[in-house]
Design an enzyme around this catalytic site. Structure first.
Site, mmCIF file in Angstrom:
data_model
loop_
_atom_site.group_PDB
_atom_site.id
_atom_site.type_symbol
_atom_site.label_atom_id
_atom_site.label_comp_id
_atom_site.label_asym_id
_atom_site.label_seq_id
_atom_site.Cartn_x
_atom_site.Cartn_y
_atom_site.Cartn_z
ATOM 1 C CG PHE A 22 10.520 -5.759 4.186
ATOM 2 C CD1 PHE A 22 10.388 -6.890 3.400
ATOM 3 C CD2 PHE A 22 9.419 -5.307 4.899
ATOM 4 C CE1 PHE A 22 9.175 -7.564 3.326
ATOM 5 C CE2 PHE A 22 8.204 -5.981 4.834
ATOM 6 C CZ PHE A 22 8.076 -7.111 4.039
ATOM 7 C CB THR A 23 7.536 -3.437 1.034
ATOM 8 O OG1 THR A 23 7.145 -4.404 1.993
ATOM 9 C CG2 THR A 23 7.878 -4.150 -0.272
ATOM 10 N NE ARG B 286 7.061 -9.357 -1.846
ATOM 11 C CZ ARG B 286 6.685 -8.450 -0.944
ATOM 12 N NH1 ARG B 286 7.184 -8.472 0.269
ATOM 13 N NH2 ARG B 286 5.830 -7.519 -1.232
ATOM 14 C CE LYS C 181 6.396 -11.270 8.777
ATOM 15 N NZ LYS C 181 5.657 -10.004 8.931
ATOM 16 C CG ASP D 103 13.183 -6.353 10.173
ATOM 17 O OD1 ASP D 103 12.650 -7.177 10.947
ATOM 18 O OD2 ASP D 103 12.609 -5.913 9.160
ATOM 19 C CG PHE E 268 3.203 -5.025 -2.691
ATOM 20 C CD1 PHE E 268 4.081 -3.969 -2.499
ATOM 21 C CD2 PHE E 268 2.726 -5.696 -1.581
ATOM 22 C CE1 PHE E 268 4.473 -3.602 -1.225
ATOM 23 C CE2 PHE E 268 3.112 -5.341 -0.306
ATOM 24 C CZ PHE E 268 3.986 -4.277 -0.127
ATOM 25 C CE1 TYR F 215 -6.655 2.254 26.991
ATOM 26 C CE2 TYR F 215 -4.871 3.124 28.338
ATOM 27 C CZ TYR F 215 -5.592 3.116 27.157
ATOM 28 O OH TYR F 215 -5.225 3.946 26.128
#
Ligand code: P70
Length: 471
Positions: A137-138, A395, A271, A228, A462, A85
């Site tokens: 960005f969303t 998009r 990514k 980001d 979306f 943990y």
């Protein structure tokens, strides 16, 4: 001797061919269901590709997020998970990897990117603050708004023009940033939200020169810069390729140099980092770290796992070591470009130059006869699926959502359908099949009508919105 009939990709371009720096050790069978079955699946999914079952998809270009193939080393790492943990040794490996390759001091693990976005937004934003950034960005913007902030776009104009060939369409326009400061005052700007390769602009990079100017400007104004870093490795590749003085620097060197210009970063490890799940926040300032490390235990998990299993953190640490391999990044971006070259050669409108992670079809031009209120990008994604079982992502106006204050639809300049390429997953032959399908629906575009939205959820619509074809 008669001239040869067939030419390799390299020969077509008058160079020696190159190939991916890996070979395939395990495969996952895929198959295409019939057109009738696809029509049925699409109806069931409300014409939203997010609502399709993946078993009904042939080539899945919905996203490059969490869809990469892991290496044998990463899979071996999965077996070395320390599932304690607290204080898992895999966390310390991850911390070392982020410190060595990105260079930030303090690390907070999260379950994925938006977990880190929530932490940084809550740690830094006060009610009424303004956050300038190089295009929204969303999820990033939503977390900034939920924390009480307002996002303002300060990307250069070229980013909103799908046909502009500017090599760094992700750059920040410092005049626009100055105008925001003049309007709201530097004290009400907690940080500049800088994305390395701008997803919504088509995967477009930021130049090192722009990042340096931004840093110097923000230093004068006393504003921090957070990155980001989700696809920053791809950004480093474009710097190496396009910016003077970087051709002989490695991806790893460029990544580090760029990150050094920022105060910290949030990351969707799904990514660049080559894993199926994970994320992190990394910062240099102690005060931000302390806040985020305390908050992570509320929303994600203890500060030495943040929602990831020990084995996930091990695969992630190894993924970070692998992602900076120059041959890997080259093969990745060139595969995306290969698809882009076919489509541009056939005069199908896409965002140029091709970005790092995806080809973005310009639905506004593709379906010039469909008004934005009839969702051209959503229509394109549905048609592509119907034609060949290829899954892509809207998009455009659906993704842009509504202005939270007025409730009005936002009408983004870019109305795009994204063909997103997972890392180390598909071959050149898959790209050929995708390109031919896009061509097929392009050739019959005049007969295509738009869609009507019949269900709209309140947040990030979306993902779950449903549509019906207009007759
Ligand atoms: C995509 C994914 C995620 C993402 C990103 C950038 C530049 C943060 C995140 C969040 C998944 C996605 C997310 C929202 C809408 C559609 C798709 N992008 N910053 O496919 O990270 O997903 O790990 O929470 O691209 O582009 P995470």
């Amino acid at each position: 001797m008669s001239p040869a009939k067939y030419q390799t990709m390299g020969q077509q371009e008058g160079r020696r061919s190159w190939a991916e720096p890996w070979k395939i050790k395990m495969v996952e069978p895929i198959h295409m269901i019939t057109r009738e079955e696809r029509q049925h699946a699409l109806d069931e999914a409300g014409y939203n590709t997010f609502l399709l079952r993946s078993a009904d998809v042939y080539i899945d270009l919905l996203t490059d997020s969490g869809t990469s193939a892991m290496s044998d080393r990463q899979w071996a790492g999965m077996m070395m998970g320390d599932e304690s943990y607290a204080g898992s040794r895999n966390f310390y490996h991850l911390e070392d990897a982020i410190r060595s390759y990105y260079g930030y001091k303090h690390i907070v693990p999260t379950h994925q990117g938006r977990g880190a976005e929530q932490l940084i937004s809550k740690a830094l934003i006060q009610q009424g603050d303004t956050i300038p950034g190089n295009m929204y960005f969303t999820t990033t913007r939503l977390h900034q708004e939920l924390a009480g902030g307002t996002f303002v776009d300060v990307i250069i104009d070229e980013a909103h023009d799908p046909s502009s060939l500017h090599p760094f369409k992700g750059n920040v326009d410092l005049n626009k940033l100055q105008a925001v400061i003049d309007k709201v005052g530097a004290d009400n700007i907690p940080y500049v939200s800088l994305a390395g390769t701008v997803n919504m602009a088509g995967g477009q990079p930021v130049s090192m020169a722009n990042a340096k100017e931004l840093r110097a400007f923000c230093n004068q104004q006393g504003i921090r810069v957070y990155l980001d870093a989700t696809r920053m490795v791809e950004n480093a590749f474009f710097i190496q390729e396009r910016e003077e003085g970087y051709a002989n620097k490695s991806i790893a060197e460029i990544l580090k140099e760029f990150c050094d210009l920022t105060d910290g970063a949030w990351m969707s490890a799904k990514k660049d980092n080559l894993v199926n799940i994970g994320g992190w926040l990394a910062v240099n300032h102690e005060d931000v770290f302390e806040k985020a490390r305390n908050m992570v235990v509320i929303y994600e998990g203890l500060h030495t796992y943040g929602g990831m299993a020990g084995r996930d953190m091990e695969a992630l640490a190894i993924g970070i070591e692998e992602m900076v391999d120059d041959h890997h990044v080259h093969a990745r971006v060139e595969q995306v470009r290969y698809l882009g070259k076919l489509l541009t050669d056939w005069e199908i409108p896409i965002v140029v130059p091709a970005g790092g992670h995806a080809i973005f079809l310009n639905a506004k031009k593709f379906y010039a006869h469909i008004p934005q209120d009839h969702f051209p990008s959503q229509t394109l994604a549905a048609q592509l699926y119907l034609d060949s079982g290829v899954r892509s992502m809207e998009r455009g106006i659906v993704s842009a959502g509504r202005n939270p204050e007025t409730g009005e639809n936002r009408y983004p300049a870019l109305e795009l359908t994204r063909l997103t390429i997972p890392r180390r997953v598909y071959t050149q032959a898959h790209m050929d099949v995708v390109a031919e399908s896009v061509k097929n629906i392009f050739d019959s575009r005049a007969q295509t009508k738009g869609l009507k939205m019949i269900y709209e959820p309140a947040y990030l619509r979306f993902f779950q919105a449903r549509f019906e074809p207009l007759r």
